[in-house]
Write a protein that holds these residues in place. Structure first.
Motif, mmCIF file in Angstrom:
data_model
loop_
_atom_site.group_PDB
_atom_site.id
_atom_site.type_symbol
_atom_site.label_atom_id
_atom_site.label_comp_id
_atom_site.label_asym_id
_atom_site.label_seq_id
_atom_site.Cartn_x
_atom_site.Cartn_y
_atom_site.Cartn_z
ATOM 1 N N LEU A 148 -5.476 40.435 4.444
ATOM 2 C CA LEU A 148 -4.897 39.362 3.630
ATOM 3 C C LEU A 148 -5.917 38.299 3.254
ATOM 4 O O LEU A 148 -5.671 37.502 2.333
ATOM 5 N N ASP A 149 -7.055 38.278 3.919
ATOM 6 C CA ASP A 149 -8.127 37.333 3.567
ATOM 7 C C ASP A 149 -8.946 37.803 2.369
ATOM 8 O O ASP A 149 -9.774 37.046 1.858
ATOM 9 N N VAL A 150 -8.738 39.041 1.906
ATOM 10 C CA VAL A 150 -9.511 39.561 0.768
ATOM 11 C C VAL A 150 -9.082 38.832 -0.501
ATOM 12 O O VAL A 150 -7.908 38.887 -0.888
ATOM 13 N N PRO A 151 -9.987 38.129 -1.175
ATOM 14 C CA PRO A 151 -9.624 37.429 -2.411
ATOM 15 C C PRO A 151 -9.202 38.415 -3.494
ATOM 16 O O PRO A 151 -9.815 39.465 -3.663
ATOM 17 N N GLY A 152 -8.127 38.083 -4.206
ATOM 18 C CA GLY A 152 -7.679 38.927 -5.301
ATOM 19 C C GLY A 152 -6.431 39.731 -5.004
ATOM 20 O O GLY A 152 -5.842 40.319 -5.913
ATOM 21 N N ASP A 154 -2.560 40.042 -4.492
ATOM 22 C CA ASP A 154 -1.464 39.235 -5.021
ATOM 23 C C ASP A 154 -0.157 39.403 -4.253
ATOM 24 O O ASP A 154 0.685 38.500 -4.243
ATOM 25 N N ALA A 155 0.042 40.548 -3.646
ATOM 26 C CA ALA A 155 1.267 40.840 -2.899
ATOM 27 C C ALA A 155 0.992 42.028 -2.000
ATOM 28 O O ALA A 155 -0.063 42.666 -2.095
ATOM 29 N N VAL A 156 1.951 42.326 -1.126
ATOM 30 C CA VAL A 156 1.854 43.496 -0.250
ATOM 31 C C VAL A 156 3.157 44.263 -0.339
ATOM 32 O O VAL A 156 4.249 43.687 -0.319
ATOM 33 N N ASN A 157 3.049 45.577 -0.463
ATOM 34 C CA ASN A 157 4.206 46.474 -0.524
ATOM 35 C C ASN A 157 4.445 47.054 0.874
ATOM 36 O O ASN A 157 3.617 47.811 1.378
ATOM 37 N N VAL A 179 9.291 48.441 13.786
ATOM 38 C CA VAL A 179 8.987 48.332 12.356
ATOM 39 C C VAL A 179 9.391 46.951 11.844
ATOM 40 O O VAL A 179 8.669 46.336 11.058
ATOM 41 N N HIS A 180 10.546 46.468 12.300
ATOM 42 C CA HIS A 180 11.019 45.154 11.854
ATOM 43 C C HIS A 180 10.066 44.046 12.306
ATOM 44 O O HIS A 180 9.825 43.082 11.564
ATOM 45 N N GLU A 181 9.517 44.186 13.480
ATOM 46 C CA GLU A 181 8.559 43.184 13.969
ATOM 47 C C GLU A 181 7.301 43.175 13.095
ATOM 48 O O GLU A 181 6.763 42.109 12.783
ATOM 49 N N ALA A 182 6.830 44.356 12.709
ATOM 50 C CA ALA A 182 5.666 44.428 11.821
ATOM 51 C C ALA A 182 5.984 43.787 10.478
ATOM 52 O O ALA A 182 5.150 43.084 9.892
ATOM 53 N N TYR A 183 7.205 44.013 9.991
ATOM 54 C CA TYR A 183 7.622 43.427 8.723
ATOM 55 C C TYR A 183 7.687 41.906 8.819
ATOM 56 O O TYR A 183 7.227 41.194 7.916
ATOM 57 N N LYS A 184 8.241 41.388 9.910
ATOM 58 C CA LYS A 184 8.328 39.929 10.078
ATOM 59 C C LYS A 184 6.940 39.305 10.132
ATOM 60 O O LYS A 184 6.712 38.215 9.593
ATOM 61 N N THR A 185 6.019 39.994 10.784
ATOM 62 C CA THR A 185 4.636 39.510 10.829
ATOM 63 C C THR A 185 4.049 39.447 9.431
ATOM 64 O O THR A 185 3.397 38.470 9.041
ATOM 65 N N LEU A 186 4.295 40.501 8.648
ATOM 66 C CA LEU A 186 3.790 40.543 7.272
ATOM 67 C C LEU A 186 4.365 39.404 6.445
ATOM 68 O O LEU A 186 3.629 38.702 5.745
ATOM 69 N N VAL A 187 5.661 39.192 6.514
ATOM 70 C CA VAL A 187 6.309 38.138 5.718
ATOM 71 C C VAL A 187 5.744 36.768 6.077
ATOM 72 O O VAL A 187 5.413 35.966 5.192
ATOM 73 N N ALA A 192 2.406 32.258 4.262
ATOM 74 C CA ALA A 192 1.382 31.252 4.551
ATOM 75 C C ALA A 192 0.272 31.265 3.512
ATOM 76 O O ALA A 192 -0.373 30.245 3.267
ATOM 77 N N LYS A 193 0.056 32.426 2.882
ATOM 78 C CA LYS A 193 -1.010 32.551 1.892
ATOM 79 C C LYS A 193 -0.493 32.569 0.453
ATOM 80 O O LYS A 193 -1.269 32.750 -0.487
ATOM 81 N N GLY A 194 0.813 32.407 0.283
ATOM 82 C CA GLY A 194 1.380 32.412 -1.059
ATOM 83 C C GLY A 194 1.394 33.773 -1.717
ATOM 84 O O GLY A 194 1.345 33.879 -2.946
ATOM 85 N N LEU A 195 1.477 34.838 -0.922
ATOM 86 C CA LEU A 195 1.490 36.207 -1.445
ATOM 87 C C LEU A 195 2.915 36.744 -1.510
ATOM 88 O O LEU A 195 3.762 36.404 -0.681
ATOM 89 N N GLY A 196 3.180 37.602 -2.480
ATOM 90 C CA GLY A 196 4.486 38.230 -2.594
ATOM 91 C C GLY A 196 4.649 39.363 -1.597
ATOM 92 O O GLY A 196 3.675 39.900 -1.070
#
Length: 251
Positions: A148-152, A154-157, A179-187, A192-196
């Motif tokens: 997520l630190d990689v510039p450019g 825009d979102a994560v699927n 799986v839900h815990e991994a998803y919550k971490t992603l969200v 925090a970084k303004g990503l979709g």
């Protein structure tokens, strides 16, 4: 909605239905980077619906081609490392974000017509073209901060099925706890970084849609054309054909 059939009339129907974007697939279909696939993008653009293309991998030439053909963004499957995310950005974005090669004689550049301006084109493409790595392996969670630190980006699927497969977990429509815990971490980290956050909602009921939005999805895939076609066929056979067959044939 995702589209697996690649049939232009199906793509046009999805585009005219009122949905916001179409998700064309190169990973799980037999389509290649050729004129037939370009036609899929053109069918969607004809009706002014946004187009995401799930690539087969992070090949920079393939990424550049679908964007030049008019796609609005690329989805990169099985992105396990920051290096893979960085290669994807390099293929999709112009400098200084990436190293995408430029050409005016492509659809994205309007084929150089209408007072084409290189600087405006580069700025627009870097701003509006989406790079979306897929979080569908446990390695993504292991390396999430670096990715997520990689510039450019825009979102994560998020891909719950393949994530569960990577962890050798039981698979179902609802996410298991791990799986839900991994998803919550992603969200949390994307917010925090303004990503979709993009992901599937299947079956796409009102209840599931509301829950997905509450959980953090702000880009939602409502299944795919084959899933909806199969659902309609099952309902036709079970609800309409089977009772008549039973009555007439005694089955």
């Amino acid at each position: 909605m995702a589209c697996f059939t690649g049939t232009t009339c199906v793509i046009e129907n999805i585009a005219m239905s009122g949905l916001d974007f179409i998700y064309l697939d190169l990973e799980h279909t037999n389509y290649m980077l050729d004129e037939a696939f370009e036609k899929q993008i053109m069918a969607a653009k004809l009706h002014d619906i946004s187009v995401l293309v799930r690539m087969a991998d992070d090949n920079e030439v393939a990424i550049r081609k679908v964007l030049e053909w008019g796609a609005d963004g690329v989805v990169i499957p099985h992105c396990k490392t920051a290096e893979m995310a960085r290669r994807s950005v390099e293929g999709a974005k112009f400098a200084p974000l990436g190293r995408r090669g430029g050409e005016t004689n492509v659809r994205a550049a309007g084929f150089g017509y209408h007072n084409f301006d290189w600087n405006a084109y580069i700025e627009q493409q870097n701003r509006d073209t989406l790079v979306i790595p897929m979080d569908e392996d446990f390695e993504f969670t292991d390396n999430i901060d670096e990715i997520l630190d990689v510039p450019g980006i825009d979102a994560v699927n998020f891909g719950p099925i393949d994530y569960a497969v990577s962890k050798q977990l039981k698979i179902g429509y609802s996410m298991g706890e791990e799986v839900h815990e991994a998803y919550k971490t992603l969200v949390a980290k994307c917010r925090a970084k303004g990503l979709g956050v993009l992901g599937p909602v299947v079956p796409p009921t009102q209840e599931n849609l509301k829950q997905a939005i509450a959980d953090g999805y702000n880009m939602i895939i409502l299944g795919n054309d084959m899933w909806h076609f199969q659902k309609a066929l099952k309902e036709l056979v079970n609800d309409q054909v089977a009772p008549v067959r039973k009555e007439l044939l005694g089955e």
